[in-house]
Design an enzyme around this catalytic site. Sequence first.
Site, PDB file in Angstrom:
ATOM      1  N   GLU A 281       0.856  -1.191   0.000  1.00 42.14           N
ATOM      2  CA  GLU A 281       0.000   0.000   0.000  1.00 42.14           C
ATOM      3  C   GLU A 281       0.890   1.238   0.000  1.00 42.14           C
ATOM      4  O   GLU A 281       1.809   1.352   0.809  1.00 42.14           O
ATOM      5  CB  GLU A 281      -0.921   0.040   1.206  1.00 42.14           C
TER       6      GLU A 281
ATOM      7  N   THR B 179      -3.799   5.040  -2.096  1.00 39.02           N
ATOM      8  CA  THR B 179      -4.800   5.775  -1.329  1.00 39.02           C
ATOM      9  C   THR B 179      -5.114   7.128  -1.967  1.00 39.02           C
ATOM     10  O   THR B 179      -4.405   7.589  -2.856  1.00 39.02           O
ATOM     11  CB  THR B 179      -4.311   6.028   0.106  1.00 39.02           C
TER      12      THR B 179
ATOM     13  N   HIS C  81      -7.982   3.264  -4.391  1.00 36.51           N
ATOM     14  CA  HIS C  81      -8.959   3.384  -3.313  1.00 36.51           C
ATOM     15  C   HIS C  81     -10.161   4.208  -3.775  1.00 36.51           C
ATOM     16  O   HIS C  81     -10.026   5.174  -4.525  1.00 36.51           O
ATOM     17  CB  HIS C  81      -8.334   4.077  -2.111  1.00 36.51           C
TER      18      HIS C  81
ATOM     19  N   ARG D 226     -15.647   2.841   3.164  1.00 43.04           N
ATOM     20  CA  ARG D 226     -16.518   3.939   3.575  1.00 43.04           C
ATOM     21  C   ARG D 226     -15.712   5.223   3.700  1.00 43.04           C
ATOM     22  O   ARG D 226     -16.143   6.299   3.280  1.00 43.04           O
ATOM     23  CB  ARG D 226     -17.189   3.615   4.917  1.00 43.04           C
ATOM     24  N   GLY D 227     -14.521   5.118   4.294  1.00 42.23           N
ATOM     25  CA  GLY D 227     -13.682   6.291   4.511  1.00 42.23           C
ATOM     26  C   GLY D 227     -13.881   6.866   5.902  1.00 42.23           C
ATOM     27  O   GLY D 227     -14.864   6.566   6.593  1.00 42.23           O
ATOM     28  N   ASP D 228     -12.938   7.687   6.325  1.00 42.25           N
ATOM     29  CA  ASP D 228     -12.999   8.300   7.650  1.00 42.25           C
ATOM     30  C   ASP D 228     -13.879   9.544   7.636  1.00 42.25           C
ATOM     31  O   ASP D 228     -13.924  10.277   6.656  1.00 42.25           O
ATOM     32  CB  ASP D 228     -11.594   8.688   8.118  1.00 42.25           C
TER      33      ASP D 228
ATOM     34  N   ALA E 270     -19.483   1.200   2.503  1.00 43.17           N
ATOM     35  CA  ALA E 270     -18.614   0.554   1.516  1.00 43.17           C
ATOM     36  C   ALA E 270     -19.411  -0.392   0.632  1.00 43.17           C
ATOM     37  O   ALA E 270     -19.130  -0.518  -0.566  1.00 43.17           O
ATOM     38  CB  ALA E 270     -17.489  -0.197   2.228  1.00 43.17           C
TER      39      ALA E 270
ATOM     40  N   HIS F  52     -14.375  -3.558  13.551  1.00 47.75           N
ATOM     41  CA  HIS F  52     -14.313  -2.115  13.309  1.00 47.75           C
ATOM     42  C   HIS F  52     -14.619  -1.387  14.621  1.00 47.75           C
ATOM     43  O   HIS F  52     -15.500  -1.809  15.389  1.00 47.75           O
ATOM     44  CB  HIS F  52     -15.344  -1.732  12.242  1.00 47.75           C
TER      45      HIS F  52
END
Length: 290
Positions: free
Chosen positions: A18, A49, A78, A108-110, A127, A152
């Site tokens: 990554e 990312t 991503h 989903r993401g932060d 997501a 999570h």
Amino acid sequence: MKIIDAIKSQSKPFYSLEFFPPKEKKQWDSFFSTVERLKALNPLFASVTYGAGGSTQDNTLEITSRMKHEAGIEPMAHLTCVGASKEKINGFINKLREADVHNVLALRGDRPADEKFSWTDQQLRYASDLVGLVSNEHPDFGISVAGYPAAHPESPTFADDLHYTRVKIDAGSDFVVTQLFFDVREYFDFVSRLRSNGINKPVIPGILPIQSLSSIRRILSLCGANIPGQLYLSLEEANEKGGDDAVKETGLKFAVNQIRQLVDGGAPGIHLYTLNKADMCLELADRVKL
């Protein structure tokens, strides 16, 4: 090429990577020097990312294209829900296709720092929404999702986390890449629970070699992963005796042992969170010798 086809064709464990693209283009030469050096690991693929709300999405597009055509590494871009719309996602995927990139990691993401932000206002909230969109409208694309061996941080229970992992997978994803973790038992328990619920997709464990106490504290605060108390105490002791260099060596030894246990236990490959650090990853791989 869909990455899942490459995974299925593997007869031995592999590395995937990554990368975090730099925001400033003046840093790109250094970044691609790192990418070139890490080709020595023969990575099966590399995820790329982008910032919250797609703030560096254009960079991701150009970097994934260069990674494939110049570095010869199969990229996986991503995708996140934050600030996304079906129109934006479809447009980005069409641009990826034009660049001959055909794999995405749906997240989903932060949550952004903006106090006015609300997930209920997002056109794509989960997501699984992204997975369903890509799967239904872009069947030529490979899709991966994130998995959480320790659940999570927003999941009330492990059962809830497993349920939502299944929702993402059933929506059309090909395989799972896990969040970083430090207790291999969490990975094997996570895989076992998936298998007992009829989920047989490949699950690639994500490994992060520890660089310093300050860096691991920051990363843990962002991702919500757990760290065993004994490991943390050993890192503190190393820091007291030799500072960052001693911490890095302690973290490297721990990661080597993690990878060996994971591979011996049947993990299909190892996803390295590189932090764009070539020396660290190359030293790790040299010690492991997959």
